[in-house]
Design an enzyme around this catalytic site. Structure first.
Site, PDB file in Angstrom:
ATOM      1  N   HIS A  85       0.819  -1.041  -0.055  1.00  0.00           N
ATOM      2  CA  HIS A  85      -0.020   0.106  -0.271  1.00  0.00           C
ATOM      3  C   HIS A  85       0.933   1.083   0.029  1.00  0.00           C
ATOM      4  CE1 HIS A  85      -3.605  -2.438   1.873  1.00  0.00           C
ATOM      5  NE2 HIS A  85      -3.222  -2.957   0.769  1.00  0.00           N
ATOM      6  N   HIS A 244      -9.377  -1.858  -4.934  1.00  0.00           N
ATOM      7  CA  HIS A 244      -8.196  -2.388  -4.392  1.00  0.00           C
ATOM      8  C   HIS A 244      -6.997  -3.131  -4.747  1.00  0.00           C
ATOM      9  CE1 HIS A 244      -6.012  -2.588  -0.357  1.00  0.00           C
ATOM     10  NE2 HIS A 244      -5.953  -3.899  -0.706  1.00  0.00           N
ATOM     11  N   ASP A 248      -3.028  -2.750  -5.266  1.00  0.00           N
ATOM     12  CA  ASP A 248      -2.050  -3.747  -4.946  1.00  0.00           C
ATOM     13  C   ASP A 248      -1.091  -3.916  -6.028  1.00  0.00           C
ATOM     14  OD1 ASP A 248      -2.770  -4.147  -2.160  1.00  0.00           O
ATOM     15  OD2 ASP A 248      -3.966  -6.077  -2.800  1.00  0.00           O
ATOM     16  N   HIS A 271      -0.921 -10.803  -5.213  1.00  0.00           N
ATOM     17  CA  HIS A 271       0.430 -10.594  -5.042  1.00  0.00           C
ATOM     18  C   HIS A 271       1.628 -11.368  -5.743  1.00  0.00           C
ATOM     19  CE1 HIS A 271      -1.081  -7.281  -2.355  1.00  0.00           C
ATOM     20  NE2 HIS A 271      -1.327  -8.351  -1.538  1.00  0.00           N
TER      21      HIS A 271
END
Length: 318
Positions: A85, A244, A248, A271
């Protein structure tokens, strides 16, 4: 306009400190951002209780675990977790050089988004340095696949993200965000999107030592009946979830060690997929070139970029 195409490298105008809790550890943590000289890059300094300091460069080669967040470092005792973030805010705001002192093993989750970091950088100020910025420009597609998921880089005149998610949960379903990225777009359309999770996963995460600091103050929580528990609801209509995930992705790709010119596309990524796609790109030196711009005060055109000697510039391998 691509992210931070200002021509010259930048740093923050003055030190700033923020405090909060780690979303997984639940521990209180304080971080201090310090100005840094040109070509320093983004460097995390974990301050240990015994006075030792673990220094971790924010580059692809330093990425360790990516199961629930992005971790820099390869041992719990000498790593910094949940960097995505703050890295997204650093990247989108065009900040090239900064030292980040952290007195714990994890970055503070703040409100679950990048907005507190964006706001702090704006209030403190970002200043140019007298050294030209270099960029990774994508010149041919690079794609990875895993099961039903895929991610790819493609050539593009600018910096663009196209991120699509697909959840069995009817509240989320299939959502897509796409757009050219710059500081204004990131702040308005992505920065306030919060991390999210499901009540059905809570006990499993707690048992594994994760999500100990998660709360309705820093996460969007979806109940067993597929509704949002948070009283205030969603910040971005129904698609805060994909926003969001895009946030990321911005943070994960910031670990290239410099900004890129091209389009990043993903379907059901995360991720781990973001990290693996970035490694695949950087491992294929025929897929990109390193360039710098001679047009710092306007949106550069292709003719304004000049190719530099890539082997002399590889921050991702540091």
């Amino acid at each position: 306009m691509a992210i931070g195409l200002l021509g010259f490298q930048t740093t923050i105008a003055a030190p700033l400190t923020l405090s909060g809790i780690g979303v997984h550890s639940g521990a209180n943590v304080s971080i201090t951002f310090l100005p840094a000289e040109a070509d320093t890059g983004v460097v995390f300094q974990r301050m240990h209780d015994n006075g030792d300091v673990t220094e971790l460069r924010a580059v692809s080669s330093q990425v360790g675990n990516t199961d629930l967040c992005t971790v820099l470092g390869f041992s719990a005792a000498r790593s910094v977790a949940t960097v995505e973030h703050v890295m997204a805010a650093i990247y989108a705001m065009g900040l090239d050089n900064v030292l980040i002192e952290v007195n714990g093993a994890e970055m503070p989750i703040m409100d679950g988004s990048s907005y507190p970091f964006v706001e702090a950088f704006e209030q403190t100020g970002i200043v140019p340095l007298g050294v030209k910025r270099r960029y990774i420009r994508i010149v041919k597609p690079v794609r990875i696949e895993s099961g039903g998921s895929w991610c790819e880089f493609r050539p593009y005149d600018g910096t663009r993200f196209e991120v699509e998610i697909d959840f069995d949960c009817p509240l989320i379903g299939r959502q897509k965000w796409e757009g050219d990225m710059n500081a204004k777009t990131f702040k308005a359309e992505l920065s306030r999107a919060r991390t999210f999770g499901f009540m059905s996963d809570v006990e499993r995460l707690w048992a594994s030592g994760h999500a100990l600091g998660s709360s309705l103050e820093n996460s969007v929580v979806i109940s067993d009946d597929n509704t949002v528990i948070n009283v205030e609801g969603l910040r971005y209509a129904k698609d805060e979830f994909v926003r969001h995930k895009t946030l990321d992705a911005v943070g994960d790709l910031a670990l290239a060690g410099t900004q890129f010119i091209g389009c990043y596309r993903s379907y059901r990524g995360g991720h781990k997929m973001n990290a693996n796609a970035l490694k695949a790109l950087l491992n294929d030196t025929s897929a990109y070139e390193v360039v710098e711009t001679s047009a710092p005060r306007r949106k550069p055109a292709a003719r304004d970029f000049v190719t530099v000697n890539a082997p002399e510039f590889a921050p991702w391998s540091a």
